[in-house]
Design a protein around this motif. Sequence first.
Motif, PDB file in Angstrom:
ATOM      1  N   TYR A  80     -65.508 116.180  -1.867  1.00 31.79           N
ATOM      2  CA  TYR A  80     -66.069 115.485  -1.636  1.00 31.79           C
ATOM      3  C   TYR A  80     -65.001 114.014  -2.153  1.00 31.79           C
ATOM      4  CZ  TYR A  80     -69.625 111.752  -1.911  1.00 31.79           C
ATOM      5  OH  TYR A  80     -70.726 110.811  -2.046  1.00 31.79           O
ATOM      6  N   GLN A 139     -73.730 107.325   5.094  1.00 28.74           N
ATOM      7  CA  GLN A 139     -73.275 108.980   3.904  1.00 28.74           C
ATOM      8  C   GLN A 139     -74.734 109.572   3.743  1.00 28.74           C
ATOM      9  OE1 GLN A 139     -71.366 107.887   0.620  1.00 28.74           O
ATOM     10  NE2 GLN A 139     -71.739 105.683   1.442  1.00 28.74           N
ATOM     11  N   ILE A 149     -76.159 117.932   0.373  1.00 26.01           N
ATOM     12  CA  ILE A 149     -74.498 119.183  -0.234  1.00 26.01           C
ATOM     13  C   ILE A 149     -76.052 119.926  -0.773  1.00 26.01           C
ATOM     14  CG2 ILE A 149     -73.408 120.435  -0.560  1.00 26.01           C
ATOM     15  CD1 ILE A 149     -70.940 117.935   0.271  1.00 26.01           C
ATOM     16  N   PHE A 209     -57.796 109.979   4.903  1.00 23.09           N
ATOM     17  CA  PHE A 209     -58.817 109.605   4.083  1.00 23.09           C
ATOM     18  C   PHE A 209     -58.763 108.074   3.450  1.00 23.09           C
ATOM     19  CE2 PHE A 209     -58.728 114.438   4.648  1.00 23.09           C
ATOM     20  CZ  PHE A 209     -60.219 114.644   5.885  1.00 23.09           C
ATOM     21  N   ARG A 210     -57.594 108.448   2.022  1.00 23.59           N
ATOM     22  CA  ARG A 210     -58.433 107.380   1.168  1.00 23.59           C
ATOM     23  C   ARG A 210     -57.630 105.830   1.642  1.00 23.59           C
ATOM     24  NH1 ARG A 210     -58.974 110.731  -3.705  1.00 23.59           N
ATOM     25  NH2 ARG A 210     -58.222 112.256  -2.791  1.00 23.59           N
ATOM     26  N   THR A 252     -62.125 101.866   9.035  1.00 23.64           N
ATOM     27  CA  THR A 252     -61.652 100.852  10.117  1.00 23.64           C
ATOM     28  C   THR A 252     -61.497  99.549  10.226  1.00 23.64           C
ATOM     29  OG1 THR A 252     -63.444 102.314   9.516  1.00 23.64           O
ATOM     30  CG2 THR A 252     -64.311 100.586  11.207  1.00 23.64           C
ATOM     31  N   ARG A 265     -63.714  97.158   1.113  1.00 27.74           N
ATOM     32  CA  ARG A 265     -63.972  98.959   0.679  1.00 27.74           C
ATOM     33  C   ARG A 265     -65.633  98.611   0.243  1.00 27.74           C
ATOM     34  NH1 ARG A 265     -62.757 103.867   3.232  1.00 27.74           N
ATOM     35  NH2 ARG A 265     -60.499 104.480   1.753  1.00 27.74           N
ATOM     36  N   LEU A 266     -66.293  99.512   0.667  1.00 20.48           N
ATOM     37  CA  LEU A 266     -67.640  99.800   0.666  1.00 20.48           C
ATOM     38  C   LEU A 266     -67.923 100.858  -0.039  1.00 20.48           C
ATOM     39  CD1 LEU A 266     -69.107  98.488   4.051  1.00 20.48           C
ATOM     40  CD2 LEU A 266     -69.394  97.613   2.479  1.00 20.48           C
ATOM     41  N   PRO A 267     -68.863  99.937  -1.547  1.00 20.88           N
ATOM     42  CA  PRO A 267     -69.119 102.156  -2.137  1.00 20.88           C
ATOM     43  C   PRO A 267     -69.309 102.825  -1.937  1.00 20.88           C
ATOM     44  CG  PRO A 267     -70.435 100.250  -2.608  1.00 20.88           C
ATOM     45  CD  PRO A 267     -69.723  99.615  -1.294  1.00 20.88           C
ATOM     46  N   ARG A 268     -68.738 104.514  -1.351  1.00 16.50           N
ATOM     47  CA  ARG A 268     -69.187 105.652  -1.995  1.00 16.50           C
ATOM     48  C   ARG A 268     -70.380 106.107  -2.848  1.00 16.50           C
ATOM     49  NH1 ARG A 268     -67.460 103.568   2.009  1.00 16.50           N
ATOM     50  NH2 ARG A 268     -65.734 104.669   3.843  1.00 16.50           N
ATOM     51  N   LEU A 269     -71.292 107.222  -2.412  1.00 16.99           N
ATOM     52  CA  LEU A 269     -72.081 108.145  -3.159  1.00 16.99           C
ATOM     53  C   LEU A 269     -71.450 108.697  -4.242  1.00 16.99           C
ATOM     54  CD1 LEU A 269     -74.937 108.681  -0.719  1.00 16.99           C
ATOM     55  CD2 LEU A 269     -74.783 106.656  -2.462  1.00 16.99           C
ATOM     56  N   ASP A 270     -72.013 108.889  -5.731  1.00 16.70           N
ATOM     57  CA  ASP A 270     -71.114 109.301  -5.899  1.00 16.70           C
ATOM     58  C   ASP A 270     -71.473 110.725  -6.025  1.00 16.70           C
ATOM     59  OD1 ASP A 270     -70.220 107.200  -7.759  1.00 16.70           O
ATOM     60  OD2 ASP A 270     -72.162 107.924  -9.179  1.00 16.70           O
ATOM     61  N   TYR A 271     -70.416 112.134  -5.992  1.00 17.57           N
ATOM     62  CA  TYR A 271     -71.013 113.580  -6.615  1.00 17.57           C
ATOM     63  C   TYR A 271     -72.378 113.522  -6.503  1.00 17.57           C
ATOM     64  CZ  TYR A 271     -69.267 118.113  -6.904  1.00 17.57           C
ATOM     65  OH  TYR A 271     -70.134 119.702  -6.554  1.00 17.57           O
ATOM     66  N   GLU A 312     -75.130 112.405  -6.356  1.00 20.92           N
ATOM     67  CA  GLU A 312     -76.078 112.016  -6.087  1.00 20.92           C
ATOM     68  C   GLU A 312     -76.013 112.767  -4.398  1.00 20.92           C
ATOM     69  OE1 GLU A 312     -76.532 107.156  -6.117  1.00 20.92           O
ATOM     70  OE2 GLU A 312     -74.747 107.549  -6.112  1.00 20.92           O
ATOM     71  N   VAL A 313     -75.074 112.954  -4.233  1.00 25.13           N
ATOM     72  CA  VAL A 313     -75.076 113.953  -3.345  1.00 25.13           C
ATOM     73  C   VAL A 313     -74.806 115.701  -3.028  1.00 25.13           C
ATOM     74  CG1 VAL A 313     -73.568 114.350  -1.065  1.00 25.13           C
ATOM     75  CG2 VAL A 313     -73.591 112.417  -1.798  1.00 25.13           C
ATOM     76  N   VAL A 314     -74.231 116.275  -3.369  1.00 28.78           N
ATOM     77  CA  VAL A 314     -74.480 117.164  -4.341  1.00 28.78           C
ATOM     78  C   VAL A 314     -75.063 117.869  -5.868  1.00 28.78           C
ATOM     79  CG1 VAL A 314     -72.506 119.339  -5.199  1.00 28.78           C
ATOM     80  CG2 VAL A 314     -71.571 117.103  -4.002  1.00 28.78           C
TER      81      VAL A 314
END
Lengths: 204, 204
Positions: free
Chosen positions: A44, A57, A61, B21-22, B26, B191-197, B199-201
């Motif tokens: 992830y 986003q 999952i 990825f890292r 865009t 760079r825009l923030p990504r959701l934390d693990y 929050e998603v899993v």
Amino acid sequence: MTAIEQTEQLALGTDAQNLLFREARTANSFSAEPVTDEQVQAIYDLVKWAPTSMNQQPLRIVLVRSAEGKQRLLPHLMEGNRAKTEKAPLVAVLAADTEFHENLPRVFPHAPNAKDMFVADDEFRLNSAKLNASLQVAYFILGVRAAGLAAGPMTGFNPAGIDGEFFPDGKQRALVVVNIGKPGENPWFDRLPRLDYDEVVTTV
Amino acid sequence: MTAIEQTEQLALGTDAQNLLFREARTANSFSAEPVTDEQVQAIYDLVKWAPTSMNQQPLRIVLVRSAEGKQRLLPHLMEGNRAKTEKAPLVAVLAADTEFHENLPRVFPHAPNAKDMFVADDEFRLNSAKLNASLQVAYFILGVRAAGLAAGPMTGFNPAGIDGEFFPDGKQRALVVVNIGKPGENPWFDRLPRLDYDEVVTTV
């Protein structure tokens, strides 16, 4: 252009090309070796960087690891997908969150009104959630391969059944279910043919 | 888990992780350096191997390279996307072919009746085309990055306008438009923030 000439057009190294695309295969059987939470977190935390529209986003999952979880999932799969899913060390239900727009003020902060366009149009929001979560499904599949694991993505399931079981509040929609693990015995079918470049690409 | 520990969970090398990825971003501006047909063919011949349901492969690509092609495309883009698209050395309109099922006897030959289920249900066929072409859009974006190029994917356009201009037979649906090239001046936003693990899993 020969295969070697094609490979040399790419900045990505040949080993990485092979790991992610050329040698990776959809697995239909898995070894008993577990897939750890640390591996999923590493997957992830790699693929989260890949782009979505307005940083939406929407991917969510559900990791199905326990026997109880498997028993909730299996009845909603097509019969041909049940035995391999029961034996997979880890199964991921990949879904689109139709309420992704609630996060936009935080993840797309320079456009404070971005959320409003999605509040106003439910169909636009649903379509955007599905498109962008589908992009993230693909990133996730490649992330599984990046972790040295095999993915077995499936769309042969009853979406309403999975949504009712795992997303009873109605806010998420299952898109793809992915078995994850090390390949087992006779893990793949013969490679199927791909469309030629000229069948897919036109130029104007 | 530190970033280094996460990276070490992966079989994919750190350089490849960063390229795809890292560190990839865009792009919103491009240099004048051309993108060749050989590069696009190398991208396609890499990412074509990534999986779709029943090997459907519904993605179709229109490369917009000429000034005439750009003039057909630009009016259908949101105004904020026009200037950068006009300057991009290459633009790809990525679309779903709703008649992908015509190829199934050839690309999924071990299930000779697979085509029939799509003939019988137009909505199922359209949804399957969109889902699987969206997976292929994501593979393509990562393929552009694998070629050492920057991708600028956009969904800010009028789909009916693009479909009418480029797919007048009504069989294909534009999903994403991608600017492609080497990054130009000030090519990316912060760079825009990504959701934390967490929050998603979730796990069951």
